[in-house]
Design an enzyme around this catalytic site. Sequence first.
Site, PDB file in Angstrom:
ATOM      1  N   ASP A  92      -1.993  -4.025   3.216  1.00  0.00           N
ATOM      2  CA  ASP A  92      -1.982  -3.134   4.379  1.00  0.00           C
ATOM      3  C   ASP A  92      -0.805  -4.063   5.285  1.00  0.00           C
ATOM      4  O   ASP A  92      -0.419  -4.833   5.520  1.00  0.00           O
ATOM      5  CB  ASP A  92      -3.178  -2.949   4.775  1.00  0.00           C
ATOM      6  CG  ASP A  92      -3.815  -1.559   5.411  1.00  0.00           C
ATOM      7  OD1 ASP A  92      -3.438  -1.216   5.944  1.00  0.00           O
ATOM      8  OD2 ASP A  92      -4.860  -1.098   4.910  1.00  0.00           O
ATOM      9  N   THR A  95     -12.644  -3.852   6.594  1.00  0.00           N
ATOM     10  CA  THR A  95     -12.709  -5.601   7.723  1.00  0.00           C
ATOM     11  C   THR A  95     -12.125  -5.200   9.019  1.00  0.00           C
ATOM     12  O   THR A  95     -12.065  -6.993   9.196  1.00  0.00           O
ATOM     13  CB  THR A  95     -12.639  -6.026   6.607  1.00  0.00           C
ATOM     14  OG1 THR A  95     -11.497  -6.216   6.508  1.00  0.00           O
ATOM     15  CG2 THR A  95     -13.552  -6.580   5.375  1.00  0.00           C
ATOM     16  N   GLU A  96     -11.845  -4.282   9.617  1.00  0.00           N
ATOM     17  CA  GLU A  96     -10.988  -4.809  10.660  1.00  0.00           C
ATOM     18  C   GLU A  96     -12.793  -4.858  11.621  1.00  0.00           C
ATOM     19  O   GLU A  96     -11.657  -6.359  12.138  1.00  0.00           O
ATOM     20  CB  GLU A  96     -10.629  -2.835  11.157  1.00  0.00           C
ATOM     21  CG  GLU A  96      -9.916  -2.299  10.636  1.00  0.00           C
ATOM     22  CD  GLU A  96     -10.778  -1.855   9.678  1.00  0.00           C
ATOM     23  OE1 GLU A  96     -11.068  -1.305   9.520  1.00  0.00           O
ATOM     24  OE2 GLU A  96      -9.507  -0.572   9.549  1.00  0.00           O
ATOM     25  N   HIS A 147       1.098   2.214   5.174  1.00  0.00           N
ATOM     26  CA  HIS A 147       0.373   0.487   5.594  1.00  0.00           C
ATOM     27  C   HIS A 147       0.847  -0.365   5.322  1.00  0.00           C
ATOM     28  O   HIS A 147       0.419  -1.600   4.368  1.00  0.00           O
ATOM     29  CB  HIS A 147      -1.052   1.310   5.223  1.00  0.00           C
ATOM     30  CG  HIS A 147      -1.891   1.956   5.306  1.00  0.00           C
ATOM     31  ND1 HIS A 147      -2.731   1.759   6.873  1.00  0.00           N
ATOM     32  CD2 HIS A 147      -2.403   2.952   5.574  1.00  0.00           C
ATOM     33  CE1 HIS A 147      -3.609   2.505   7.064  1.00  0.00           C
ATOM     34  NE2 HIS A 147      -3.247   3.830   6.113  1.00  0.00           N
ATOM     35  N   TRP A 192     -11.521  10.740   0.642  1.00  0.00           N
ATOM     36  CA  TRP A 192     -12.298  10.103   1.438  1.00  0.00           C
ATOM     37  C   TRP A 192     -12.288  10.641   2.684  1.00  0.00           C
ATOM     38  O   TRP A 192     -13.184  10.790   2.927  1.00  0.00           O
ATOM     39  CB  TRP A 192     -11.278   8.746   1.248  1.00  0.00           C
ATOM     40  CG  TRP A 192     -10.292   9.313   2.070  1.00  0.00           C
ATOM     41  CD1 TRP A 192      -9.323   8.796   1.328  1.00  0.00           C
ATOM     42  CD2 TRP A 192      -9.940   8.758   3.420  1.00  0.00           C
ATOM     43  NE1 TRP A 192      -7.638   9.808   2.139  1.00  0.00           N
ATOM     44  CE2 TRP A 192      -8.418   9.117   3.374  1.00  0.00           C
ATOM     45  CE3 TRP A 192     -10.604   8.510   4.772  1.00  0.00           C
ATOM     46  CZ2 TRP A 192      -7.730   9.102   4.466  1.00  0.00           C
ATOM     47  CZ3 TRP A 192      -9.820   8.525   5.874  1.00  0.00           C
ATOM     48  CH2 TRP A 192      -8.632   8.794   6.202  1.00  0.00           C
ATOM     49  N   ARG A 198      -7.293  -6.675   5.926  1.00  0.00           N
ATOM     50  CA  ARG A 198      -7.849  -6.911   7.585  1.00  0.00           C
ATOM     51  C   ARG A 198      -8.171  -8.080   8.311  1.00  0.00           C
ATOM     52  O   ARG A 198      -7.903  -8.881   9.253  1.00  0.00           O
ATOM     53  CB  ARG A 198      -8.651  -5.714   7.838  1.00  0.00           C
ATOM     54  CG  ARG A 198      -8.153  -4.222   8.192  1.00  0.00           C
ATOM     55  CD  ARG A 198      -6.501  -3.619   7.197  1.00  0.00           C
ATOM     56  NE  ARG A 198      -6.233  -2.704   7.795  1.00  0.00           N
ATOM     57  CZ  ARG A 198      -6.459  -1.584   7.199  1.00  0.00           C
ATOM     58  NH1 ARG A 198      -8.019  -1.228   6.365  1.00  0.00           N
ATOM     59  NH2 ARG A 198      -6.006   0.230   7.312  1.00  0.00           N
ATOM     60  N   ASP A 212      -2.555   7.209   1.245  1.00  0.00           N
ATOM     61  CA  ASP A 212      -2.942   7.497   2.370  1.00  0.00           C
ATOM     62  C   ASP A 212      -2.346   7.343   3.876  1.00  0.00           C
ATOM     63  O   ASP A 212      -1.682   6.131   3.722  1.00  0.00           O
ATOM     64  CB  ASP A 212      -4.471   6.842   2.613  1.00  0.00           C
ATOM     65  CG  ASP A 212      -4.892   5.123   3.348  1.00  0.00           C
ATOM     66  OD1 ASP A 212      -3.796   4.691   1.612  1.00  0.00           O
ATOM     67  OD2 ASP A 212      -4.942   5.057   3.919  1.00  0.00           O
ATOM     68  N   GLU A 213      -2.617   8.456   4.277  1.00  0.00           N
ATOM     69  CA  GLU A 213      -2.205   7.849   6.564  1.00  0.00           C
ATOM     70  C   GLU A 213      -0.852   7.499   6.408  1.00  0.00           C
ATOM     71  O   GLU A 213      -0.802   7.038   7.318  1.00  0.00           O
ATOM     72  CB  GLU A 213      -3.070   6.973   6.956  1.00  0.00           C
ATOM     73  CG  GLU A 213      -4.229   7.458   7.241  1.00  0.00           C
ATOM     74  CD  GLU A 213      -5.928   6.346   7.268  1.00  0.00           C
ATOM     75  OE1 GLU A 213      -6.933   7.024   8.659  1.00  0.00           O
ATOM     76  OE2 GLU A 213      -5.378   5.304   7.336  1.00  0.00           O
ATOM     77  N   TYR A 243     -18.827   4.895   4.134  1.00  0.00           N
ATOM     78  CA  TYR A 243     -17.497   3.617   4.572  1.00  0.00           C
ATOM     79  C   TYR A 243     -18.686   3.042   5.665  1.00  0.00           C
ATOM     80  O   TYR A 243     -19.195   3.275   6.315  1.00  0.00           O
ATOM     81  CB  TYR A 243     -16.627   3.761   5.776  1.00  0.00           C
ATOM     82  CG  TYR A 243     -15.520   5.268   4.661  1.00  0.00           C
ATOM     83  CD1 TYR A 243     -15.304   5.408   4.088  1.00  0.00           C
ATOM     84  CD2 TYR A 243     -14.165   4.716   5.440  1.00  0.00           C
ATOM     85  CE1 TYR A 243     -14.413   5.827   3.183  1.00  0.00           C
ATOM     86  CE2 TYR A 243     -12.900   4.470   5.048  1.00  0.00           C
ATOM     87  CZ  TYR A 243     -13.042   5.800   3.936  1.00  0.00           C
ATOM     88  OH  TYR A 243     -11.855   6.193   3.340  1.00  0.00           O
TER      89      TYR A 243
END
Length: 623
Positions: free
Chosen positions: A203, A488-489, A278, A411, A174, A344-345, A436
């Site tokens: 990512d 780290t967005e 991602h 998570w 990020r 993930d996701e 987090y």
Amino acid sequence: MRKQLYFACLLMILTALTVSCGKKIAVDQYAIIPEPAQMEMGEGSFTLSGSTVCYIGNVGQNDHVVKYISRTMRQWHFNPVFVGKPGTNCMQFIINDTPDMELGDEGYEMVVGSDGIVVTANSERGLFYGFQTLVQMLPEDINNVRYSKIVLPACKMRDMPRFGWRGSLLDVSRHFFGVSQVKKHLDLMAAYKMNKFHWHLTDDHGWRIEIAKYPLLNDIGSWRVDRDNQPWGEADPAGENEPRTNGGYYTKEEIKEIVEYAADRYIDVIPEIEIPGHCCAVLEAYPQLACADDDTTYTVQFGPYWPPRAILCAGNDSVMSFLKNVMDEIIPLFPYNYIHVGGDEAVKHNWERCPRCKAKMKALKLKNFEQLQSWMIVEIEKYVKRQDKNIIGWDEILDGGVSPEATVMSWQGTKGGLVAARRGNDVIMTPTEYCYLNFYQANPEFQPPAMPETLVTLEKVYGFDPMPKGLNAEQQKHILGGQANLWTEYINTSEMAEYMLLPRLCAMAEVLWSPREKKPWENFRTRVARNIIRLKNNDYHVGVGSFKPWMSVEKSIDGKLMATLHWEVEGTHLYYHTGDGDFKPYTEAFAVEKNTVVTVMAFYNGILKEKAYELKVDTDTLK
Ligand code: ACM
Ligand code: ZN
């Protein structure tokens, strides 16, 4: 000749003067994080000085730990002479002839007495942790002030970790963090005896590792337009042909340098390569790896990307070849035996429409797309296993069935971890609500922008127990430990990264190392305050923490409800009233009624922090 003699004498006098000119200090009380498993104070003290010598036993002068110790001591202007025999005024670092079973591979014993300091362990790693403890026994400004003598109260400790996995994730996709920034992060981990560096290298926002076979991953996938001066989520769109100046990646040489730096600090490095989602950065570089009929133009992202629909096509054989080729380049760079494969996701929207993915599912007789993801992950697992690597994945790898040897990172709460441990899979606990550290640490109204939704205060992190309830002794063995994650967005500088990590990483380190039963919060708060001074002296940027007070209510023996106020930051003074508007300093528990609203203000350095908080008896008393 006479001139040379003159300069030699002058040099000797100057050296003697500088050593003797340093300050003398007596350490009053130790403030060690993580708190040692067993520690008792003794009688008397030891004075560390320029004339203190070093003795090392069963370990070579060129071994990592010894080099680390002498380098660090030289930084403090103590230039220890290594002697062949232990004696008085001596610091000893000895590997046991016969292993002390209770200490294990990471534990150590330390005795500070009038003759010196003796650290013993079964391994270099144990000596290293003993030395880290010793560092924290010295004055907080040891790196900046020249001390000639440091008086250390006598003590004895035996210390070993509760968990073997004491992890810290840094997301460098990020926002990219350079080699020296990563090294500073590793220094921080080592200081607090954390030992697993999870490096989130790929990512949607950038691919961060050199891959020779696929140069576009770096030429295209590592770069994006620069929007660092605009708030995350409110950035202007990219202009046509706008130069892509934000980003970067680590060359293989840099990766080796960091892995070696970590190894010097007894930290294992786990690279994460996201599969199958991602992957915007991959798909912009190599669009042919997307699903058939997917006409999306993928670009390296520079803001929120949700839902994350970018996904590698599971039905395309060249995707598996791509992943295996990438693994072939990753594996030789990372000596530790784990590769993290993400999982993930990954939104399966594109797979549902893709003729290749649907055909693959049919051919493999799979029931759903979760199973298709599992198939992909297991294929990669089999491949890396041939090169002696095991995989770790986020808890979604459980969804379509997981191989018994995969390690699961829980998570989304602890439920994934519970399921996995009951199945016999190893687990690393990293539930968002405690782990987090990109979430706010204090009231968002008074903080720089961070990931919204959850408030993860220092006290909250300190309350984390990586061992979930409901497992039998055999299943508990599968809980390897836990991990703090820094996504780290919202974080684009080292200073901000440190601000978010600290002091919460101290709490995580203690949760993962110290025995569960030895954790009075008030005691930790005091030690944190001392560590904050040390961290600032070492040029770390530390968040202040939350000034939101909380209240607990208990019934006294005579049946009255008694309220106790609590606070997070050492040095805070609370003032309160119970409805009359007349604020008084909080000193002790006070009587309240059901439904009483207690208004509390926190003052720090004489200044009102955050705002007046209203805490209601009943509803707000449970934090
Ligand atoms: C995650 O936070 N998506 C692992
Ligand atoms: Zn597909």
